[in-house]
Design a protein around this motif. Structure first.
Motif, PDB file in Angstrom:
ATOM      1  N   GLU A  47      -1.991  -9.671  -5.937  1.00 53.86           N
ATOM      2  CA  GLU A  47      -2.015  -8.709  -7.043  1.00 53.86           C
ATOM      3  C   GLU A  47      -0.609  -8.185  -7.342  1.00 53.86           C
ATOM      4  OE1 GLU A  47      -4.270  -7.743  -9.173  1.00 53.86           O
ATOM      5  OE2 GLU A  47      -6.137  -8.474  -8.293  1.00 53.86           O
ATOM      6  N   ALA A  48       0.150  -7.861  -6.295  1.00 50.93           N
ATOM      7  CA  ALA A  48       1.506  -7.333  -6.496  1.00 50.93           C
ATOM      8  C   ALA A  48       2.403  -8.351  -7.186  1.00 50.93           C
ATOM      9  CB  ALA A  48       2.104  -6.918  -5.152  1.00 50.93           C
ATOM     10  N   GLU A  49       2.314  -9.600  -6.778  1.00 50.52           N
ATOM     11  CA  GLU A  49       3.145 -10.637  -7.401  1.00 50.52           C
ATOM     12  C   GLU A  49       2.728 -10.875  -8.847  1.00 50.52           C
ATOM     13  OE1 GLU A  49       2.990 -13.911  -4.603  1.00 50.52           O
ATOM     14  OE2 GLU A  49       4.609 -13.017  -3.403  1.00 50.52           O
ATOM     15  N   GLU A  50       1.415 -10.884  -9.116  1.00 46.52           N
ATOM     16  CA  GLU A  50       0.928 -11.069 -10.487  1.00 46.52           C
ATOM     17  C   GLU A  50       1.341  -9.916 -11.388  1.00 46.52           C
ATOM     18  OE1 GLU A  50      -3.223 -13.416  -9.288  1.00 46.52           O
ATOM     19  OE2 GLU A  50      -3.329 -11.407 -10.157  1.00 46.52           O
ATOM     20  N   GLU A  51       1.281  -8.696 -10.870  1.00 44.90           N
ATOM     21  CA  GLU A  51       1.525  -7.524 -11.703  1.00 44.90           C
ATOM     22  C   GLU A  51       2.999  -7.157 -11.839  1.00 44.90           C
ATOM     23  OE1 GLU A  51      -2.812  -5.430 -10.918  1.00 44.90           O
ATOM     24  OE2 GLU A  51      -1.021  -4.461 -10.092  1.00 44.90           O
ATOM     25  N   SER A  52       3.816  -7.501 -10.854  1.00 50.35           N
ATOM     26  CA  SER A  52       5.222  -7.069 -10.875  1.00 50.35           C
ATOM     27  C   SER A  52       6.224  -8.194 -11.087  1.00 50.35           C
ATOM     28  CB  SER A  52       5.577  -6.359  -9.566  1.00 50.35           C
ATOM     29  OG  SER A  52       5.663  -7.293  -8.502  1.00 50.35           O
ATOM     30  N   GLY A  53       5.844  -9.434 -10.797  1.00 48.00           N
ATOM     31  CA  GLY A  53       6.786 -10.540 -10.875  1.00 48.00           C
ATOM     32  C   GLY A  53       7.688 -10.641  -9.661  1.00 48.00           C
ATOM     33  N   LEU A  54       7.553  -9.742  -8.703  1.00 49.77           N
ATOM     34  CA  LEU A  54       8.356  -9.779  -7.482  1.00 49.77           C
ATOM     35  C   LEU A  54       7.788 -10.816  -6.511  1.00 49.77           C
ATOM     36  CD1 LEU A  54       8.640  -5.930  -6.869  1.00 49.77           C
ATOM     37  CD2 LEU A  54      10.519  -7.456  -7.506  1.00 49.77           C
ATOM     38  N   GLU A  55       8.637 -11.310  -5.624  1.00 51.70           N
ATOM     39  CA  GLU A  55       8.164 -12.105  -4.495  1.00 51.70           C
ATOM     40  C   GLU A  55       8.009 -11.152  -3.324  1.00 51.70           C
ATOM     41  OE1 GLU A  55      10.041 -15.818  -3.524  1.00 51.70           O
ATOM     42  OE2 GLU A  55      10.749 -16.009  -5.593  1.00 51.70           O
ATOM     43  N   ILE A  56       6.825 -11.176  -2.702  1.00 54.24           N
ATOM     44  CA  ILE A  56       6.496 -10.223  -1.643  1.00 54.24           C
ATOM     45  C   ILE A  56       6.510 -10.932  -0.296  1.00 54.24           C
ATOM     46  CG2 ILE A  56       4.772  -8.582  -0.815  1.00 54.24           C
ATOM     47  CD1 ILE A  56       5.896  -7.900  -3.629  1.00 54.24           C
ATOM     48  N   GLY A  57       7.210 -10.351   0.651  1.00 55.94           N
ATOM     49  CA  GLY A  57       7.268 -10.884   2.015  1.00 55.94           C
ATOM     50  C   GLY A  57       6.241 -10.207   2.906  1.00 55.94           C
ATOM     51  N   SER A  58       6.698  -9.669   4.019  1.00 55.83           N
ATOM     52  CA  SER A  58       5.792  -9.074   5.008  1.00 55.83           C
ATOM     53  C   SER A  58       5.215  -7.746   4.515  1.00 55.83           C
ATOM     54  CB  SER A  58       6.512  -8.865   6.337  1.00 55.83           C
ATOM     55  OG  SER A  58       7.562  -7.938   6.166  1.00 55.83           O
ATOM     56  N   LEU A  59       3.990  -7.479   4.944  1.00 54.80           N
ATOM     57  CA  LEU A  59       3.291  -6.241   4.601  1.00 54.80           C
ATOM     58  C   LEU A  59       2.902  -5.517   5.882  1.00 54.80           C
ATOM     59  CD1 LEU A  59       0.708  -7.499   1.925  1.00 54.80           C
ATOM     60  CD2 LEU A  59       3.083  -6.833   1.598  1.00 54.80           C
ATOM     61  N   GLU A  60       2.738  -4.197   5.748  1.00 52.60           N
ATOM     62  CA  GLU A  60       2.302  -3.368   6.870  1.00 52.60           C
ATOM     63  C   GLU A  60       1.181  -2.459   6.375  1.00 52.60           C
ATOM     64  OE1 GLU A  60       4.295   0.268   9.412  1.00 52.60           O
ATOM     65  OE2 GLU A  60       5.604  -1.315   8.656  1.00 52.60           O
ATOM     66  N   PHE A  61       0.126  -2.324   7.178  1.00 48.59           N
ATOM     67  CA  PHE A  61      -0.984  -1.439   6.817  1.00 48.59           C
ATOM     68  C   PHE A  61      -0.470  -0.022   6.621  1.00 48.59           C
ATOM     69  CE2 PHE A  61      -4.104   1.712   8.145  1.00 48.59           C
ATOM     70  CZ  PHE A  61      -5.123   1.461   7.231  1.00 48.59           C
ATOM     71  N   LEU A  62      -0.967   0.651   5.579  1.00 50.83           N
ATOM     72  CA  LEU A  62      -0.577   2.030   5.299  1.00 50.83           C
ATOM     73  C   LEU A  62      -1.757   2.994   5.378  1.00 50.83           C
ATOM     74  CD1 LEU A  62       1.660   4.029   4.460  1.00 50.83           C
ATOM     75  CD2 LEU A  62       1.116   3.469   2.076  1.00 50.83           C
ATOM     76  N   ALA A  63      -2.860   2.711   4.674  1.00 49.61           N
ATOM     77  CA  ALA A  63      -3.963   3.678   4.602  1.00 49.61           C
ATOM     78  C   ALA A  63      -5.209   3.043   4.007  1.00 49.61           C
ATOM     79  CB  ALA A  63      -3.548   4.874   3.752  1.00 49.61           C
ATOM     80  N   ILE A  64      -6.316   3.760   4.150  1.00 52.77           N
ATOM     81  CA  ILE A  64      -7.556   3.441   3.447  1.00 52.77           C
ATOM     82  C   ILE A  64      -7.750   4.540   2.404  1.00 52.77           C
ATOM     83  CG2 ILE A  64     -10.079   3.253   3.625  1.00 52.77           C
ATOM     84  CD1 ILE A  64      -8.781   0.955   5.022  1.00 52.77           C
ATOM     85  N   SER A  65      -8.180   4.164   1.220  1.00 57.53           N
ATOM     86  CA  SER A  65      -8.407   5.137   0.149  1.00 57.53           C
ATOM     87  C   SER A  65      -9.774   4.878  -0.472  1.00 57.53           C
ATOM     88  CB  SER A  65      -7.319   4.985  -0.919  1.00 57.53           C
ATOM     89  OG  SER A  65      -7.552   5.838  -2.015  1.00 57.53           O
ATOM     90  N   GLU A  66     -10.519   5.947  -0.684  1.00 55.81           N
ATOM     91  CA  GLU A  66     -11.801   5.820  -1.382  1.00 55.81           C
ATOM     92  C   GLU A  66     -11.737   6.682  -2.635  1.00 55.81           C
ATOM     93  OE1 GLU A  66     -16.611   5.874  -0.658  1.00 55.81           O
ATOM     94  OE2 GLU A  66     -15.322   6.796   0.853  1.00 55.81           O
ATOM     95  N   GLN A  67     -12.042   6.064  -3.762  1.00 53.90           N
ATOM     96  CA  GLN A  67     -12.018   6.774  -5.034  1.00 53.90           C
ATOM     97  C   GLN A  67     -13.381   6.667  -5.699  1.00 53.90           C
ATOM     98  OE1 GLN A  67      -9.839   3.658  -5.412  1.00 53.90           O
ATOM     99  NE2 GLN A  67      -8.779   4.560  -3.687  1.00 53.90           N
ATOM    100  N   ILE A  68     -13.923   7.824  -6.084  1.00 55.53           N
ATOM    101  CA  ILE A  68     -15.174   7.887  -6.834  1.00 55.53           C
ATOM    102  C   ILE A  68     -14.882   8.641  -8.124  1.00 55.53           C
ATOM    103  CG2 ILE A  68     -17.543   8.741  -6.890  1.00 55.53           C
ATOM    104  CD1 ILE A  68     -17.554   8.476  -3.814  1.00 55.53           C
ATOM    105  N   PHE A  69     -15.119   7.998  -9.245  1.00 55.51           N
ATOM    106  CA  PHE A  69     -14.857   8.582 -10.556  1.00 55.51           C
ATOM    107  C   PHE A  69     -16.177   8.718 -11.300  1.00 55.51           C
ATOM    108  CE2 PHE A  69     -11.250   5.980  -9.262  1.00 55.51           C
ATOM    109  CZ  PHE A  69     -10.212   6.894  -9.325  1.00 55.51           C
ATOM    110  N   ASP A  70     -16.752   9.914 -11.263  1.00 52.95           N
ATOM    111  CA  ASP A  70     -18.037  10.145 -11.920  1.00 52.95           C
ATOM    112  C   ASP A  70     -17.970   9.844 -13.416  1.00 52.95           C
ATOM    113  OD1 ASP A  70     -19.382  10.936  -9.591  1.00 52.95           O
ATOM    114  OD2 ASP A  70     -18.666  12.997  -9.813  1.00 52.95           O
ATOM    115  N   SER A  71     -16.896  10.262 -14.077  1.00 52.41           N
ATOM    116  CA  SER A  71     -16.799  10.106 -15.532  1.00 52.41           C
ATOM    117  C   SER A  71     -16.750   8.636 -15.956  1.00 52.41           C
ATOM    118  CB  SER A  71     -15.580  10.849 -16.068  1.00 52.41           C
ATOM    119  OG  SER A  71     -14.397  10.323 -15.488  1.00 52.41           O
ATOM    120  N   ASP A  72     -16.099   7.792 -15.176  1.00 49.19           N
ATOM    121  CA  ASP A  72     -15.989   6.366 -15.509  1.00 49.19           C
ATOM    122  C   ASP A  72     -16.989   5.501 -14.748  1.00 49.19           C
ATOM    123  OD1 ASP A  72     -13.819   6.612 -17.318  1.00 49.19           O
ATOM    124  OD2 ASP A  72     -12.432   6.790 -15.630  1.00 49.19           O
ATOM    125  N   ARG A  73     -17.780   6.131 -13.836  1.00 50.29           N
ATOM    126  CA  ARG A  73     -18.774   5.421 -13.033  1.00 50.29           C
ATOM    127  C   ARG A  73     -18.135   4.317 -12.175  1.00 50.29           C
ATOM    128  NH1 ARG A  73     -22.841   7.217 -11.620  1.00 50.29           N
ATOM    129  NH2 ARG A  73     -23.945   5.265 -11.522  1.00 50.29           N
TER     130      ARG A  73
END
Length: 137
Positions: free
Chosen positions: A57-83
């Motif tokens: 997703e990062a490469e598709e959206e930014s055009g950057l080449e991405i190397g190593s990744l490190e876990f950062l967090a878990i996020s849960e989003q609930i948007f009632d208005s947009d379901r």
């Protein structure tokens, strides 16, 4: 046909990309949180590891080449208005090459590199979770 995030909780992923102490953010045009600034990311495909999805997703959206990744967090989003309901695995990286650019103007028409103490508003909940995790890391 059922849609992830709308008909049942979707699994997403995101990537906090840092360069010279600044975070790459894109402004969203689509719900949820249209008009908000967000880290790059998207849906995890079936049988795709969330880390690979974050890189894709990062490469598709930014055009950057991405190397190593490190876990950062878990996020849960609930948007009632947009379901929308998403559970997302967020990673971080400084291992990038190339220059960020607008790759999907219909979805993400504007971007910038922002200092963590000078972020644009409004910030998406997803990006806010990443920023909080970066601050405590």
């Amino acid at each position: 046909m059922s849609l992830p995030g709308i008909d049942f909780p979707g699994v997403g992923t995101g990537l906090a990309i840092l360069r010279d102490g600044k975070l790459l953010l894109y402004r969203r045009t689509r719900p949820p949180e249209a008009g908000h600034w967000n880290i790059v990311g998207g849906k995890v495909d079936h049988m795709e590891h969330s880390m690979q999805a974050a890189r894709r997703e990062a490469e598709e959206e930014s055009g950057l080449e991405i190397g190593s990744l490190e876990f950062l967090a878990i996020s849960e989003q609930i948007f009632d208005s947009d379901r929308h309901h998403w559970i997302s695995v967020i990673y971080k990286t400084t291992d990038i090459s190339g220059e960020a650019r607008v790759m999907e103007p219909e979805k993400l028409p504007e971007f910038g590199w922002f200092a963590l103490d000078d972020l644009p508003a409004p910030l998406s909940r997803f990006a806010a979770d990443a920023v909080r995790a970066l601050a405590s890391a």
